[in-house]
Enzyme design. Structure first.
Site, PDB file in Angstrom:
ATOM      1  N   LYS A  95       6.398 -26.538  26.846  1.00  0.00           N
ATOM      2  CA  LYS A  95       5.413 -27.505  27.353  1.00  0.00           C
ATOM      3  C   LYS A  95       4.122 -26.788  27.744  1.00  0.00           C
ATOM      4  O   LYS A  95       3.205 -27.368  28.305  1.00  0.00           O
ATOM      5  CB  LYS A  95       5.950 -28.222  28.600  1.00  0.00           C
ATOM      6  CG  LYS A  95       6.991 -29.273  28.358  1.00  0.00           C
ATOM      7  CD  LYS A  95       7.151 -30.171  29.611  1.00  0.00           C
ATOM      8  CE  LYS A  95       8.190 -29.665  30.546  1.00  0.00           C
ATOM      9  NZ  LYS A  95       8.453 -30.551  31.700  1.00  0.00           N
ATOM     10  N   LYS A 138       4.032 -24.607  30.064  1.00  0.00           N
ATOM     11  CA  LYS A 138       4.071 -24.477  31.529  1.00  0.00           C
ATOM     12  C   LYS A 138       4.879 -23.240  31.907  1.00  0.00           C
ATOM     13  O   LYS A 138       5.882 -22.927  31.272  1.00  0.00           O
ATOM     14  CB  LYS A 138       4.803 -25.680  32.146  1.00  0.00           C
ATOM     15  CG  LYS A 138       3.976 -26.944  32.290  1.00  0.00           C
ATOM     16  CD  LYS A 138       4.829 -28.008  33.036  1.00  0.00           C
ATOM     17  CE  LYS A 138       3.976 -29.045  33.691  1.00  0.00           C
ATOM     18  NZ  LYS A 138       4.737 -30.019  34.473  1.00  0.00           N
TER      19      LYS A 138
HETATM   20  N1  C2G Z   1       4.711 -37.145  39.497  1.00  0.00           N
HETATM   21  C1  C2G Z   1       4.198 -38.188  40.264  1.00  0.00           C
HETATM   22  N2  C2G Z   1       3.094 -37.990  41.017  1.00  0.00           N
HETATM   23  C2  C2G Z   1       2.488 -36.771  41.046  1.00  0.00           C
HETATM   24  C3  C2G Z   1       3.014 -35.703  40.296  1.00  0.00           C
HETATM   25  C4  C2G Z   1       4.140 -35.908  39.517  1.00  0.00           C
HETATM   26  O1  C2G Z   1       4.749 -39.311  40.247  1.00  0.00           O
HETATM   27  N3  C2G Z   1       1.387 -36.612  41.820  1.00  0.00           N
HETATM   28  C5  C2G Z   1       5.900 -37.407  38.673  1.00  0.00           C
HETATM   29  C6  C2G Z   1       5.621 -37.256  37.185  1.00  0.00           C
HETATM   30  O2  C2G Z   1       5.028 -38.442  36.673  1.00  0.00           O
HETATM   31  C7  C2G Z   1       7.026 -37.025  36.636  1.00  0.00           C
HETATM   32  C8  C2G Z   1       7.725 -36.267  37.789  1.00  0.00           C
HETATM   33  O3  C2G Z   1       6.904 -36.461  38.957  1.00  0.00           O
HETATM   34  O4  C2G Z   1       7.686 -38.273  36.424  1.00  0.00           O
HETATM   35  C9  C2G Z   1       7.853 -34.791  37.513  1.00  0.00           C
HETATM   36  O5  C2G Z   1       6.562 -34.291  37.218  1.00  0.00           O
HETATM   37  P1  C2G Z   1       6.464 -32.831  36.538  1.00  0.00           P
HETATM   38  O6  C2G Z   1       7.336 -31.886  37.262  1.00  0.00           O
HETATM   39  O7  C2G Z   1       5.018 -32.531  36.327  1.00  0.00           O
HETATM   40  O8  C2G Z   1       7.187 -33.098  35.129  1.00  0.00           O
HETATM   41  P2  C2G Z   1       6.502 -33.183  33.682  1.00  0.00           P
HETATM   42  O9  C2G Z   1       5.823 -31.909  33.359  1.00  0.00           O
HETATM   43  O10 C2G Z   1       5.749 -34.454  33.650  1.00  0.00           O
HETATM   44  O11 C2G Z   1       7.800 -33.205  32.728  1.00  0.00           O
HETATM   45  O12 C2G Z   1      10.735 -34.874  29.439  1.00  0.00           O
HETATM   46  C10 C2G Z   1       9.805 -35.202  30.446  1.00  0.00           C
HETATM   47  C11 C2G Z   1       9.149 -33.967  31.008  1.00  0.00           C
HETATM   48  O13 C2G Z   1      10.111 -32.998  31.375  1.00  0.00           O
HETATM   49  C12 C2G Z   1       8.315 -34.366  32.218  1.00  0.00           C
END
Ligand code: C2G
Length: 132
Positions: free
Chosen positions: A44, A46
């Site tokens: 990703k 990351k």
């Molecule tokens: N999230 C949120 N509000 C934020 C930050 C994150 O609601 N201010 C939510 C994201 O929308 C996601 C979850 O927290 O649903 C996890 O976010 P991340 O750890 O950034 O995950 P991501 O990189 O979006 O990976 O297969 C799906 C991926 O693995 C999602």
């Protein structure tokens, strides 16, 4: 028992993560969180500060979370929903529409993201304070 699943990296845990986990759990009785492996994160683009094991231990300590499994591929969601007999798939709405293919198997819910906080912002702010 109504089972809910959500996916993510969940690095440097913050209230945005807690808010989505709480709301996801409110949609059922049992919440599974699939945490991105370090290798999947690399895919990703990351690099999490905390390793998979650390992020797993942190998520398992949260009252809303009932089970933590690894996320190794984009494709595993279909299998996960089947294997874990999931009723509801939840993601933040930055993913709106991206996982609608799961609607054949379960309810798909995109919840509003928490505004003003993100792991990227935390890292940037910390860098600023350190480097002045
Ligand atoms: N999230 C949120 N509000 C934020 C930050 C994150 O609601 N201010 C939510 C994201 O929308 C996601 C979850 O927290 O649903 C996890 O976010 P991340 O750890 O950034 O995950 P991501 O990189 O979006 O990976 O297969 C799906 C991926 O693995 C999602």
């Amino acid at each position: 028992m109504k089972k809910v699943i959500t996916y993510g990296t969940f690095d440097l845990l913050h209230t945005g993560h807690i808010n989505i986990l709480r709301r996801a759990k409110e949609l059922g009785d049992y919440l599974i969180v699939a945490i991105s492996s370090d290798e999947f994160n690399a895919g990703k683009g990351k690099k999490a500060y905390y390793s998979f094991e650390q992020r797993k231990a942190i998520l398992e300590a949260i009252r809303y979370v009932d089970e933590v499994i690894p996320e190794n591929t984009w494709e595993q969601k279909v299998e996960d929903v089947k294997k874990h007999q999931v009723d509801v798939f939840v993601m933040g709405d930055d993913w709106e529409g991206k996982f609608d293919f799961l609607k054949e198997q379960c309810e798909v819910v995109y919840l509003p993201r928490t505004v003003g906080i993100s792991t990227t912002k935390i890292k940037k702010d910390l860098n600023k304070t350190q480097n002045g």
